[in-house]
Design a protein around this motif. Structure first.
Motif, PDB file in Angstrom:
ATOM      1  N   VAL A 122       0.761  -1.145  -0.330  1.00  0.00           N
ATOM      2  CA  VAL A 122      -0.159   0.256  -0.185  1.00  0.00           C
ATOM      3  C   VAL A 122       1.054   1.394   0.106  1.00  0.00           C
ATOM      4  N   ALA A 123       2.161   1.019   0.653  1.00  0.00           N
ATOM      5  CA  ALA A 123       2.560   2.719   1.211  1.00  0.00           C
ATOM      6  C   ALA A 123       3.317   2.505  -0.350  1.00  0.00           C
ATOM      7  N   ARG A 124       4.105   1.585  -1.148  1.00  0.00           N
ATOM      8  CA  ARG A 124       4.359   2.228  -2.477  1.00  0.00           C
ATOM      9  C   ARG A 124       3.621   2.744  -3.325  1.00  0.00           C
ATOM     10  N   HIS A 125       2.328   1.686  -3.405  1.00  0.00           N
ATOM     11  CA  HIS A 125       0.828   2.650  -4.113  1.00  0.00           C
ATOM     12  C   HIS A 125       0.848   4.378  -3.685  1.00  0.00           C
ATOM     13  N   LEU A 126       0.965   4.198  -2.994  1.00  0.00           N
ATOM     14  CA  LEU A 126       0.519   5.746  -2.370  1.00  0.00           C
ATOM     15  C   LEU A 126       1.554   6.700  -3.085  1.00  0.00           C
ATOM     16  N   LYS A 127       2.528   5.993  -2.699  1.00  0.00           N
ATOM     17  CA  LYS A 127       4.243   6.805  -2.870  1.00  0.00           C
ATOM     18  C   LYS A 127       3.988   7.991  -4.464  1.00  0.00           C
ATOM     19  N   GLY A 128       3.351   6.561  -5.620  1.00  0.00           N
ATOM     20  CA  GLY A 128       3.378   7.062  -6.918  1.00  0.00           C
ATOM     21  C   GLY A 128       1.963   7.821  -6.995  1.00  0.00           C
ATOM     22  N   LEU A 129       0.927   7.930  -5.937  1.00  0.00           N
ATOM     23  CA  LEU A 129       0.531   9.269  -6.111  1.00  0.00           C
ATOM     24  C   LEU A 129       0.298   9.738  -5.468  1.00  0.00           C
ATOM     25  N   ALA A 130       1.145   9.987  -4.666  1.00  0.00           N
ATOM     26  CA  ALA A 130       1.827  12.102  -4.805  1.00  0.00           C
ATOM     27  C   ALA A 130       1.544  12.717  -3.277  1.00  0.00           C
ATOM     28  N   PRO A 131       0.230  11.770  -2.262  1.00  0.00           N
ATOM     29  CA  PRO A 131      -0.392  12.340  -1.113  1.00  0.00           C
ATOM     30  C   PRO A 131       0.339  13.761  -0.647  1.00  0.00           C
ATOM     31  N   ALA A 132       0.162  14.841  -0.412  1.00  0.00           N
ATOM     32  CA  ALA A 132       1.093  15.909   0.938  1.00  0.00           C
ATOM     33  C   ALA A 132       0.969  15.121   1.256  1.00  0.00           C
ATOM     34  N   PHE A 133       0.335  14.102   2.038  1.00  0.00           N
ATOM     35  CA  PHE A 133       0.728  14.011   3.188  1.00  0.00           C
ATOM     36  C   PHE A 133      -0.272  12.386   4.053  1.00  0.00           C
ATOM     37  N   VAL A 134       0.483  11.510   5.008  1.00  0.00           N
ATOM     38  CA  VAL A 134      -0.549  10.566   5.514  1.00  0.00           C
ATOM     39  C   VAL A 134      -0.465  10.489   6.948  1.00  0.00           C
ATOM     40  N   GLN A 135      -1.378  10.927   7.117  1.00  0.00           N
ATOM     41  CA  GLN A 135      -1.710  11.190   8.785  1.00  0.00           C
ATOM     42  C   GLN A 135      -2.250   9.887   9.647  1.00  0.00           C
ATOM     43  N   VAL A 136      -1.557   9.501  11.582  1.00  0.00           N
ATOM     44  CA  VAL A 136      -2.055   7.829  11.820  1.00  0.00           C
ATOM     45  C   VAL A 136      -2.044   9.286  13.129  1.00  0.00           C
ATOM     46  N   SER A 137      -2.392   8.445  13.944  1.00  0.00           N
ATOM     47  CA  SER A 137      -2.260   9.016  15.446  1.00  0.00           C
ATOM     48  C   SER A 137      -1.987   8.091  16.682  1.00  0.00           C
ATOM     49  N   ILE A 138      -1.273   8.195  17.392  1.00  0.00           N
ATOM     50  CA  ILE A 138      -0.898   7.980  18.404  1.00  0.00           C
ATOM     51  C   ILE A 138      -1.360   8.524  19.611  1.00  0.00           C
ATOM     52  N   GLU A 139      -1.603   8.244  20.795  1.00  0.00           N
ATOM     53  CA  GLU A 139      -2.432   8.492  21.775  1.00  0.00           C
ATOM     54  C   GLU A 139      -1.652   8.115  22.975  1.00  0.00           C
ATOM     55  N   GLY A 140      -0.513   8.268  22.692  1.00  0.00           N
ATOM     56  CA  GLY A 140       0.370   8.498  24.023  1.00  0.00           C
ATOM     57  C   GLY A 140       1.710   6.849  24.190  1.00  0.00           C
ATOM     58  N   SER A 141       1.490   5.982  25.702  1.00  0.00           N
ATOM     59  CA  SER A 141       2.365   5.036  24.905  1.00  0.00           C
ATOM     60  C   SER A 141       2.050   3.960  24.780  1.00  0.00           C
ATOM     61  N   GLN A 142       2.711   3.011  24.499  1.00  0.00           N
ATOM     62  CA  GLN A 142       1.698   1.234  24.038  1.00  0.00           C
ATOM     63  C   GLN A 142       0.539   1.128  24.720  1.00  0.00           C
ATOM     64  N   GLU A 143       0.704   1.392  26.639  1.00  0.00           N
ATOM     65  CA  GLU A 143      -0.267   1.754  26.761  1.00  0.00           C
ATOM     66  C   GLU A 143      -1.502   2.028  27.340  1.00  0.00           C
ATOM     67  N   PHE A 172       2.381  12.285   9.317  1.00  0.00           N
ATOM     68  CA  PHE A 172       2.053  13.167  10.399  1.00  0.00           C
ATOM     69  C   PHE A 172       1.689  12.288  11.106  1.00  0.00           C
ATOM     70  N   ILE A 173       1.987  12.337  12.325  1.00  0.00           N
ATOM     71  CA  ILE A 173       1.175  11.786  13.507  1.00  0.00           C
ATOM     72  C   ILE A 173       0.793  12.758  14.943  1.00  0.00           C
ATOM     73  N   SER A 174      -0.898  12.725  14.898  1.00  0.00           N
ATOM     74  CA  SER A 174      -1.553  13.698  15.362  1.00  0.00           C
ATOM     75  C   SER A 174      -1.886  13.086  16.751  1.00  0.00           C
ATOM     76  N   PHE A 175      -2.338  13.219  17.554  1.00  0.00           N
ATOM     77  CA  PHE A 175      -2.400  13.614  19.337  1.00  0.00           C
ATOM     78  C   PHE A 175      -2.908  14.164  20.003  1.00  0.00           C
ATOM     79  N   THR A 176      -4.078  12.839  20.653  1.00  0.00           N
ATOM     80  CA  THR A 176      -5.387  14.158  20.701  1.00  0.00           C
ATOM     81  C   THR A 176      -5.262  14.028  22.754  1.00  0.00           C
ATOM     82  N   ALA A 177      -5.377  15.244  23.178  1.00  0.00           N
ATOM     83  CA  ALA A 177      -5.255  15.123  24.852  1.00  0.00           C
ATOM     84  C   ALA A 177      -6.563  15.047  25.384  1.00  0.00           C
ATOM     85  N   HIS A 178      -6.125  14.412  26.633  1.00  0.00           N
ATOM     86  CA  HIS A 178      -6.571  14.153  27.787  1.00  0.00           C
ATOM     87  C   HIS A 178      -6.461  14.372  28.838  1.00  0.00           C
ATOM     88  N   ARG A 179      -7.172  14.264  29.919  1.00  0.00           N
ATOM     89  CA  ARG A 179      -6.441  14.536  31.186  1.00  0.00           C
ATOM     90  C   ARG A 179      -5.598  12.895  31.413  1.00  0.00           C
TER      91      ARG A 179
END
Length: 358
Positions: A122-143, A172-179
């Motif tokens: 999938v990544a190889r195919h996306l490279k050929g399409l040249a998106p401005a970016f691909v974003q995923v989310s990480i919410e902190g530690s693995q736990e 990009f990595i996005s992070f959603t902050a809460h308490r």
């Protein structure tokens, strides 16, 4: 429903507004393979448009940009961010990406995904399409991440990032902050640098949809200040690493109070419009006020005539609680979707602002 109707009359008398650019956040499906605790969806099986209708929306978007460019005799930039749900659950998503790539000289596009469908192929195919970016989310530690997004999600997301970065796709990595997790942002920033992503950025929890039960997890003004201090320190730490390429971005509501620069203001209904899977239009996905449906009225007409969108664009409006603030004309109330989620009124001051008179 249009909140705070008392503010709308003045906005309707203003001359037609043409922005310098327009970001279309396009939710093409509500289907998703995850059930994240803080998700702003409350359904995962809503109706969605067929492929031909999706192409019709693209035509409307392009027509609006062309109309504005003709009216102003200046370029009007367009960008489409495609998401869901999880966009990869649609079987025709690769076909839509091909169409977007074919039009990238007119407008750029990007993808928001949880990453679970991204392998090397999938990544190889996306490279050929040249998106401005691909974003995923990480919410902190693995736990913390797996607690929010499900067991095993952290490992799968890290693998997806690896595939994207190795194919030299801006990630990009996005992070959603809460308490429960906001003090873990520095860990996410370090992880982003280690993985060599282009950007790590953060915004605050908006308690709506499935995430409405997390209302008590919204940051207080004092916690918001502490959180932004953590982000600012991570940003400074990253900028001192001359060999690093990861930006720790501070371009969201209130963040300028620590980072400096041009104050951010909410762009919903102005340079940002959201289209839902069934063609409904919102100013922003996190401000789910339906202003029309593209099967009934064109995007151009909605943008021009919607009273609520015009009210959001009205720069003379002062959010309640911001009176007397030196930033009132620039910040314009901070995170309006959070105000809407907490009070049903986007024209009240940001609930996390430590300067506002809450």
């Amino acid at each position: 429903m249009i909140p705070s109707g008392k503010r709308i009359g003045h906005a309707c008398r203003r001359k037609e507004h043409v922005p310098r650019g327009l970001l279309l956040q396009w939710h093409i499906t509500e289907r998703c393979n995850l059930r994240c605790a803080h998700c702003y969806q409350d359904s995962y099986a809503g109706s969605e448009l067929g492929f031909r209708d999706l192409l019709g929306i693209l035509d409307q978007f392009a027509d609006l940009l062309n109309r504005w460019q003709d009216e102003t005799s200046r370029p009007v930039r367009g960008h489409i961010t495609v998401t869901g749900g999880e966009p990869f659950t649609r079987e025709d998503f690769p076909d839509l990406l091909e169409v977007l790539a074919a039009h990238r000289t007119r407008f750029s596009f990007a993808i928001l995904t949880n990453g679970h469908s991204v392998d090397d192929s999938v990544a190889r195919h996306l490279k050929g399409l040249a998106p401005a970016f691909v974003q995923v989310s990480i919410e902190g530690s693995q736990e913390s991440h797996d607690k929010i997004r499900g067991a095993g999600s952290f490992a799968r997301t890290i693998r997806a990032i690896g595939h994207l970065v190795r194919r030299h796709i801006r990630t990009f990595i996005s992070f959603t902050a809460h308490r429960g997790n906001f003090r873990e942002f520095a860990e996410v920033a370090r992880l982003g640098r280690h993985l060599r992503v282009a950007r790590v950025w953060a915004d605050r929890l908006i308690p709506m949809g499935s995430g409405s039960s997390l209302r008590e997890q919204s940051l207080t003004p004092e916690e918001t200040l502490e959180f932004l201090q953590i982000v600012h320190k991570a940003r400074n730490d990253s900028s001192r690493r001359w060999f690093g390429r990861t930006e720790i971005a501070m371009h969201r509501a209130l963040q300028f109070l620590l980072a400096g620069g041009t104050p951010y203001h909410c762009t919903a209904g102005d340079t940002l419009i959201t289209v839902m899977p069934n063609g409904d239009v919102y100013p922003c996905r996190r401000m789910p006020v339906r202003v029309g449906n593209l099967g009934e009225i064109s995007l151009e007409e909605l943008y021009r005539k919607s009273e609520f969108l015009r009210a959001l664009r009205d720069r003379s409006t002062c959010s309640e609680g911001c009176e007397g603030c030196s930033y009132v004309g620039l910040c314009r109330g901070g995170l309006r979707c959070l105000s809407y989620a907490m009070s049903n009124d986007p024209f009240k001051s940001d609930p996390g602002c430590w300067l506002a008179g809450h």
